[in-house]
Each structure stands twice: as structure tokens, then as C-alpha cells.
Design a protein around this motif. Structure first.
Motif, PDB file in Angstrom:
ATOM      1  N   PHE A 202      13.065 -68.623 -98.149  1.00 51.78           N
ATOM      2  CA  PHE A 202      13.991 -69.338 -99.036  1.00 51.78           C
ATOM      3  C   PHE A 202      13.309 -69.582-100.371  1.00 51.78           C
ATOM      4  O   PHE A 202      12.132 -69.956-100.435  1.00 51.78           O
ATOM      5  N   GLU A 203      14.070 -69.401-101.425  1.00 55.76           N
ATOM      6  CA  GLU A 203      13.545 -69.588-102.779  1.00 55.76           C
ATOM      7  C   GLU A 203      14.570 -70.320-103.632  1.00 55.76           C
ATOM      8  O   GLU A 203      15.752 -69.956-103.646  1.00 55.76           O
ATOM      9  N   PHE A 204      14.113 -71.373-104.292  1.00 52.39           N
ATOM     10  CA  PHE A 204      14.937 -72.048-105.293  1.00 52.39           C
ATOM     11  C   PHE A 204      14.175 -72.005-106.603  1.00 52.39           C
ATOM     12  O   PHE A 204      13.018 -72.450-106.681  1.00 52.39           O
ATOM     13  N   LEU A 205      14.813 -71.470-107.626  1.00 56.24           N
ATOM     14  CA  LEU A 205      14.117 -71.241-108.890  1.00 56.24           C
ATOM     15  C   LEU A 205      14.962 -71.732-110.055  1.00 56.24           C
ATOM     16  O   LEU A 205      16.142 -71.384-110.178  1.00 56.24           O
ATOM     17  N   ARG A 206      14.356 -72.558-110.872  1.00 55.06           N
ATOM     18  CA  ARG A 206      14.978 -73.033-112.117  1.00 55.06           C
ATOM     19  C   ARG A 206      14.209 -72.419-113.280  1.00 55.06           C
ATOM     20  O   ARG A 206      12.990 -72.583-113.388  1.00 55.06           O
ATOM     21  N   THR A 207      14.909 -71.673-114.107  1.00 54.60           N
ATOM     22  CA  THR A 207      14.271 -70.966-115.211  1.00 54.60           C
ATOM     23  C   THR A 207      14.909 -71.379-116.533  1.00 54.60           C
ATOM     24  O   THR A 207      16.134 -71.490-116.629  1.00 54.60           O
ATOM     25  N   ASP A 208      14.082 -71.592-117.511  1.00 53.73           N
ATOM     26  CA  ASP A 208      14.552 -71.883-118.871  1.00 53.73           C
ATOM     27  C   ASP A 208      13.607 -71.170-119.826  1.00 53.73           C
ATOM     28  O   ASP A 208      12.553 -71.701-120.190  1.00 53.73           O
ATOM     29  N   SER A 209      13.973 -69.939-120.179  1.00 52.27           N
ATOM     30  CA  SER A 209      13.086 -69.160-121.027  1.00 52.27           C
ATOM     31  C   SER A 209      13.867 -68.121-121.811  1.00 52.27           C
ATOM     32  O   SER A 209      14.924 -67.648-121.369  1.00 52.27           O
ATOM     33  N   TRP A 210      13.330 -67.774-122.971  1.00 51.18           N
ATOM     34  CA  TRP A 210      13.935 -66.740-123.801  1.00 51.18           C
ATOM     35  C   TRP A 210      13.411 -65.384-123.345  1.00 51.18           C
ATOM     36  O   TRP A 210      12.209 -65.148-123.271  1.00 51.18           O
ATOM     37  N   ASP A 211      14.318 -64.479-123.010  1.00 54.57           N
ATOM     38  CA  ASP A 211      13.970 -63.131-122.576  1.00 54.57           C
ATOM     39  C   ASP A 211      14.031 -62.227-123.796  1.00 54.57           C
ATOM     40  O   ASP A 211      15.107 -61.800-124.228  1.00 54.57           O
ATOM     41  N   ASP A 212      12.852 -61.937-124.380  1.00 57.29           N
ATOM     42  CA  ASP A 212      12.845 -61.125-125.601  1.00 57.29           C
ATOM     43  C   ASP A 212      12.985 -59.641-125.299  1.00 57.29           C
ATOM     44  O   ASP A 212      13.148 -58.839-126.231  1.00 57.29           O
ATOM     45  N   LEU A 213      12.935 -59.246-124.023  1.00 54.75           N
ATOM     46  CA  LEU A 213      13.142 -57.845-123.669  1.00 54.75           C
ATOM     47  C   LEU A 213      14.628 -57.509-123.634  1.00 54.75           C
ATOM     48  O   LEU A 213      15.059 -56.462-124.124  1.00 54.75           O
ATOM     49  N   ARG A 214      15.413 -58.439-123.041  1.00 54.60           N
ATOM     50  CA  ARG A 214      16.853 -58.188-122.912  1.00 54.60           C
ATOM     51  C   ARG A 214      17.680 -59.109-123.809  1.00 54.60           C
ATOM     52  O   ARG A 214      18.899 -59.169-123.706  1.00 54.60           O
ATOM     53  N   THR A 215      16.979 -59.837-124.667  1.00 51.63           N
ATOM     54  CA  THR A 215      17.563 -60.656-125.744  1.00 51.63           C
ATOM     55  C   THR A 215      18.644 -61.605-125.253  1.00 51.63           C
ATOM     56  O   THR A 215      19.805 -61.530-125.658  1.00 51.63           O
ATOM     57  N   PHE A 216      18.279 -62.508-124.364  1.00 54.19           N
ATOM     58  CA  PHE A 216      19.195 -63.577-123.961  1.00 54.19           C
ATOM     59  C   PHE A 216      18.368 -64.766-123.482  1.00 54.19           C
ATOM     60  O   PHE A 216      17.188 -64.631-123.121  1.00 54.19           O
ATOM     61  N   GLN A 217      18.990 -65.940-123.464  1.00 50.25           N
ATOM     62  CA  GLN A 217      18.343 -67.139-122.963  1.00 50.25           C
ATOM     63  C   GLN A 217      18.555 -67.217-121.461  1.00 50.25           C
ATOM     64  O   GLN A 217      19.673 -67.391-120.990  1.00 50.25           O
ATOM     65  N   PRO A 334      25.563 -48.431-109.098  1.00 53.12           N
ATOM     66  CA  PRO A 334      26.854 -48.096-109.704  1.00 53.12           C
ATOM     67  C   PRO A 334      27.711 -49.347-109.869  1.00 53.12           C
ATOM     68  O   PRO A 334      27.707 -50.244-109.026  1.00 53.12           O
ATOM     69  N   GLY A 335      28.475 -49.401-110.936  1.00 48.11           N
ATOM     70  CA  GLY A 335      29.335 -50.545-111.188  1.00 48.11           C
ATOM     71  C   GLY A 335      29.062 -51.168-112.546  1.00 48.11           C
ATOM     72  O   GLY A 335      28.478 -50.553-113.438  1.00 48.11           O
ATOM     73  N   ASP A 336      29.467 -52.411-112.697  1.00 45.65           N
ATOM     74  CA  ASP A 336      29.346 -53.137-113.954  1.00 45.65           C
ATOM     75  C   ASP A 336      28.062 -53.966-113.944  1.00 45.65           C
ATOM     76  O   ASP A 336      27.997 -55.025-113.324  1.00 45.65           O
ATOM     77  N   VAL A 337      27.040 -53.480-114.637  1.00 49.08           N
ATOM     78  CA  VAL A 337      25.753 -54.168-114.750  1.00 49.08           C
ATOM     79  C   VAL A 337      25.576 -54.596-116.196  1.00 49.08           C
ATOM     80  O   VAL A 337      25.631 -53.764-117.112  1.00 49.08           O
ATOM     81  N   GLU A 338      25.385 -55.895-116.412  1.00 49.56           N
ATOM     82  CA  GLU A 338      25.195 -56.398-117.771  1.00 49.56           C
ATOM     83  C   GLU A 338      23.730 -56.293-118.187  1.00 49.56           C
ATOM     84  O   GLU A 338      22.834 -56.183-117.355  1.00 49.56           O
ATOM     85  N   ARG A 339      23.514 -56.369-119.490  1.00 48.21           N
ATOM     86  CA  ARG A 339      22.178 -56.172-120.043  1.00 48.21           C
ATOM     87  C   ARG A 339      21.173 -57.180-119.487  1.00 48.21           C
ATOM     88  O   ARG A 339      19.997 -56.867-119.321  1.00 48.21           O
ATOM     89  N   TYR A 340      21.599 -58.395-119.187  1.00 52.60           N
ATOM     90  CA  TYR A 340      20.655 -59.399-118.704  1.00 52.60           C
ATOM     91  C   TYR A 340      20.076 -59.053-117.337  1.00 52.60           C
ATOM     92  O   TYR A 340      19.128 -59.693-116.876  1.00 52.60           O
ATOM     93  N   ASP A 341      20.629 -58.039-116.666  1.00 52.27           N
ATOM     94  CA  ASP A 341      20.078 -57.592-115.396  1.00 52.27           C
ATOM     95  C   ASP A 341      19.536 -56.167-115.459  1.00 52.27           C
ATOM     96  O   ASP A 341      19.270 -55.558-114.421  1.00 52.27           O
ATOM     97  N   TYR A 342      19.362 -55.624-116.658  1.00 52.27           N
ATOM     98  CA  TYR A 342      18.771 -54.288-116.778  1.00 52.27           C
ATOM     99  C   TYR A 342      17.314 -54.332-116.310  1.00 52.27           C
ATOM    100  O   TYR A 342      16.610 -55.334-116.469  1.00 52.27           O
ATOM    101  N   PHE A 343      16.867 -53.210-115.759  1.00 54.42           N
ATOM    102  CA  PHE A 343      15.461 -53.078-115.379  1.00 54.42           C
ATOM    103  C   PHE A 343      14.624 -52.771-116.613  1.00 54.42           C
ATOM    104  O   PHE A 343      15.089 -52.159-117.572  1.00 54.42           O
ATOM    105  N   TYR A 344      13.367 -53.183-116.579  1.00 59.99           N
ATOM    106  CA  TYR A 344      12.401 -52.808-117.605  1.00 59.99           C
ATOM    107  C   TYR A 344      11.112 -52.387-116.919  1.00 59.99           C
ATOM    108  O   TYR A 344      10.772 -52.877-115.840  1.00 59.99           O
ATOM    109  N   SER A 357       8.922 -53.278-122.972  1.00 56.88           N
ATOM    110  CA  SER A 357       9.527 -53.230-124.301  1.00 56.88           C
ATOM    111  C   SER A 357      11.043 -53.179-124.167  1.00 56.88           C
ATOM    112  O   SER A 357      11.583 -52.603-123.215  1.00 56.88           O
ATOM    113  N   SER A 358      11.734 -53.754-125.150  1.00 54.36           N
ATOM    114  CA  SER A 358      13.193 -53.706-125.166  1.00 54.36           C
ATOM    115  C   SER A 358      13.705 -52.293-125.437  1.00 54.36           C
ATOM    116  O   SER A 358      14.893 -52.014-125.269  1.00 54.36           O
ATOM    117  N   ASP A 359      12.813 -51.397-125.849  1.00 56.18           N
ATOM    118  CA  ASP A 359      13.202 -50.011-126.082  1.00 56.18           C
ATOM    119  C   ASP A 359      13.298 -49.219-124.784  1.00 56.18           C
ATOM    120  O   ASP A 359      13.798 -48.093-124.797  1.00 56.18           O
TER     121      ASP A 359
END
Length: 464
Positions: A202-217, A334-344, A357-359
């Protein structure tokens, strides 16, 4: 365009780029590692063999009929935690092969620095244990490709109620930028549930950080439960349930089912055997709005609705002190994957050829590794100020392959390769601490990496 077939996975890694492996070591030398190697090899004598081998030779005579089993050295562990792992039984002939297997299983519990065995003249098998210090208040560390090194405070109990239940609370923050990216975490896990071979995490995680790779909070809450039911030795049914709340996005529930074949000699620091996992997970349920966040940060991140097909394959073989490992992690979504869940890819936990890198982002991924480990120092029990622990040292070198793509099949344009080498320190709780240098012929610049846990483990993390 020449396409890469998944079944050709390891030939891709080696390829023509493997030729530069020797040139890399020749050019960069890693002189600091040679000093550590010399220090580590200096105490290697004839008697410094694998701890499991020495115990098996010096334990019970092969074929001794066991008249009883005695457990010694248990201060915080319930005896049933031990008995459910034992293969040698009262009334049966002692087998050193069974002891090797049960010793690996007991060490996998990560509760003991050492497990030894001896028999008395009456045929009673005496199992001797040295327990790891149960309470661990310590600095908390985590190294991710996205945030780099994170530090903080942690309090862990490795053996709650003596039932092999591990609970840990942590607070971590980044060093750069200092105190701006924060994580609060609660972890709990055990290989059994109410006496059943149902492993849970079991994992409970609270995150508050700026993701500069996928450009979202990344302002989110996550509750995740993973289950592993052992149907028979070597075969498990897997399940996962998660609920993630991300500010600016729709609810993101997850539900997955799968199976795993596990014939490794040990889950930690594996030396022989194979592991294969297949998992199908559905994420999200979609919503009315589709927001394109590719150009920058968005107030409305949009919802998701996709399936993830995961294959995790690992194989290990040992000859003397050389341990060869090959791993492949493939995730197709396959399906609708938003940028905040893209792999890097890029960093100690994914691809050791350059920094993340965001590239270089993608909807689908494949991570491939061929690694050679030389055991400089086998796992050794130790004690410092009354605290029991163990340590080991390994020299490593390997090849990484990386594939990231968005649609259809991957092509050579989606592939990158790299070589790496370094030192791994094997310790309790963290599995290993990794000091590595990687080099990609495409980037032509060596990079130093610091990592915790095995790379095959950290590659599965959400925030890796």
C-alpha cells in the motif's frame, strides 16, 4: 523506414554501438573505481566464498533425518514467519539444496543480516538468525530522473508486530530548487495477509512539485494497493487498484490484473533464474474536454482513458563471481494519454546515457538492459554500535537501450543506446546504492549517476 520488432529486443542493445564499449572504458578510465576495486579485492581469500555456500557446507550432514527444528536469535520476529519459509521438515532427510532455497527466501524478507544452520548429535536443526535493527529513524533519500536527489526525514519499522509487515513514513524535498518540490509518503507492505500467501503493498503519496519535463504542476494525491497471490511456487496472480487525484485533471482511477512467473533464486540481488510479468491496467474513464498541453503549462490538464499493456522480463545467470543479467520493460498504452503521464527517459532510473529532457517524451516505452556484475565482496553481516546490518560490493558494466514513441511501431529514430559502469553497494532496506557513469554515442558526453534500489525496480516507479 526500418522498424524495430520487440522480439529483436536484445540484438538492438548490442548492435554496432556495442563496439564503442571498450573505447569508453579506455578513454575515461574510471580511475577512482580502480582504487575501490583494489580495496575491495584485498581481503578476498579462499574462505571468502558466498555466505550461502559456506553455511551449506558447514551445516547439517547431507541426509540427516531431522528430529526437530530450533530457531535461535529471534527477538522481534514471530516464529511462524520463519516456519512458513522452511523447506526442510521434521522427520525428513536434510537437504542442503533445500537449505539454499530457504535461505534465499529468508534473506528476501530483509529482516536478517545473517542466516546460519547447524545440527546437533540428536538430529535437531538449529537455525541461527541475526536480526536487522527494527526501527530506522534516518535521513530519507530518493533519486529520480525528474527531480534529481531528494532528501528529508523518514521513520521505518521493518517488522511491525513481528509479522514481517513493513511501515514507513517519509518527507522528501529537492535540493535544487531547494524546498520547492515536496513529497509526503506512507508505505506499508508484507508478503502475507492473515496467514495467506497474499503479498500486498500500500502506498499513499502526496506530491506538490513543478514537473519541468512535462510542464505541469504535479499537485496530487495517490492511494495505491498492489496484490500478489501465489497460486503455486513460481506462479502468482497480480492485481492493482489506485485512485489518483490531480488538480486540474479529472479523477484518475486505475484497475489492473496480471500474472507473473518467478523462478529467480532470490528477489533481492538475483543471481540465477527468470522473471516474467504481464499486466493489463485500465486508467481513467475519460471526460468531455480535451486540452492540448504540449505548448506549455495548462490550468485544465484534461482526463485520460487508456489501457496499459505491460511486459517485465528479467533473466540472470552466474558463473563464479560474474552475474549476467538481461531485463526488458515494455509498456504500450493505446487510448487517450495526456502529457502529464507521458514517459521520459534519461537518468539513473531509466536510461544512463543522458539526463531526462522534455525533448524526449513518449506515450509508449521500452527499456532494455544487458548488465554484467562482478561480485567484489559477498553479502557480509556487520554490527555498528549494536545495530545489525549487512553489506556487499559489486562492480558493474552494461548496455542500456531506450525506445520512446507515440503511435504505431517504433523506428530507429526512436532508439538510443548507451554504455555504463560503476559500483553498487548492497545494503538492507534499499537493496543497493548505485554509483554509475554512463555514456551515449549520440550525446558524446559522460554522465555521473547516483541511484537507489535496482534499476529494474525504479523503472517501475510512477515518479522515477
Amino acid at each position: 523506414m526500418k522498424y524495430i520488432e520487440v522480439e529483436g529486443i536484445f540484438s538492438i542493445i548490442v548492435g554496432n554501438r556495442g563496439i564503442m564499449f571498450f573505447n569508453f572504458w579506455k578513454k575515461f578510465g574510471l580511475k577512482g573505481l580502480s582504487v575501490a576495486t583494489a580495496l575491495a579485492l584485498s581481503p578476498l581469500h579462499a574462505q571468502d566464498v558466498s555466505s550461502q555456500d559456506s553455511v551449506a557446507i558447514g551445516g547439517c550432514p547431507e541426509g540427516t533425518v531431522l528430529t526437530g527444528i530450533a530457531l535461535e536469535g529471534l527477538e522481534n520476529t514471530n516464529p511462524r514467519v520463519i516456519h512458513r519459509e522452511l523447506l526442510n521438515k521434521v522427520g525428513e532427510a536434510y537437504s542442503s539444496e533445500k537449505f539454499q532455497a530457504e535461505k534465499h527466501k529468508l534473506e528476501d524478507l530483509d529482516l536478517f543480516t545473517d542466516v546460519a544452520l547447524s545440527c546437533d548429535g540428536n538430529g535437531v536443526a538449529h537455525y541461527q538468525f541475526k536480526e536487522i535493527f527494527r526501527w530506522i529513524p534516518a535521513p530519507a533519500g530518493k533519486s529520480t530522473d525528474r527531480d534529481g536527489l531528494m532528501i528529508g526525514l523518514a521513520l521505518a519499522n521493518l517488522n511491525v508486530l513481528g509479522e514481517d509487515i513493513r511501515v514507513e513514513v517519509q518527507y522528501r524535498t529537492t535540493l535544487d530548487p531547494f524546498l520547492e518540490n515536496n513529497e509526503y509518503a506512507l508505505y506499508a507492505s508484507s508478503p502475507y495477509l492473515f496467514g495467506l500467501p497474499l503479498g500486498w503493498n500500500f502506498e499513499f503519496l502526496r506530491t506538490d512539485s513543478w514537473d519541468d519535463l512535462r510542464t505541469f504542476q504535479d499537485n496530487s494525491y495517490l492511494a495505491d494497493l498492489d496484490l500478489d497471490y501465489e497460486v503455486r511456487p513460481g506462479l502468482s496472480l497480480l492485481g492493482t487498484m489506485a485512485l489518483r487525484y490531480l488538480y486540474g485533471a479529472a479523477g484518475l482511477p486505475e484497475l489492473g490484473l496480471g500474472f507473473a512467473f518467478d523462478f529467480r533464486d532470490s528477489k533481492l540481488d538475483s543471481r540465477r533464474g527468470v522473471y516474467f510479468e504481464y499486466m493489463l491496467t485500465h486508467v481513467g474513464y475519460g471526460d468531455d474536454h480535451e486540452i492540448d498541453c504540449k505548448e506549455g503549462p495548462c490550468d485544465d490538464l484534461g482526463g485520460e482513458n487508456f489501457n496499459e499493456f505491460l511486459i517485465d522480463a528479467r533473466a540472470y545467470f552466474t558463473l563464479w563471481r560474474f552475474v549476467t543479467g538481461a531485463t526488458a520493460l515494455v509498456r504500450y498504452r493505446p487510448g487517450d494519454v495526456e502529457r502529464y503521464d507521458y514517459f521520459y527517459h534519461g537518468g539513473a532510473n531509466t536510461f544512463r546515457g543522458h539526463e531526462a529532457s522534455s525533448d524526449r517524451l513518449g506515450v509508449h516505452e521500452a527499456l532494455l538492459t544487458l548488465e554484467e556484475r562482478f561480485v567484489l565482496r559477498e553479502r557480509k553481516p556487520a554490527s555498528l554500535w549494536g545495530i545489525n546490518f549487512f553489506y556487499g560490493l559489486q562492480l558493474v558494466a552494461g548496455l542500456d537501450g531506450s525506445l520512446l514513441w507515440d503511435k504505431g511501431r517504433p523506428s530507429w529514430d526512436n532508439y538510443e543506446g548507451a554504455v555504463y559502469g560503476g559500483l553498487h553497494l548492497v545494503i538492507p532496506a534499499l537493496d543497493r546504492v548505485r554509483f554509475e557513469v554512463g555514456y551515449s554515442p549520440d550525446r558524446k558526453e559522460p554522465k555521473f549517476y547516483f541511484g537507489l534500489f535496482d534499476r529494474a525496480t525504479t523503472a517501475r516507479w510512477r515518479n522515477r
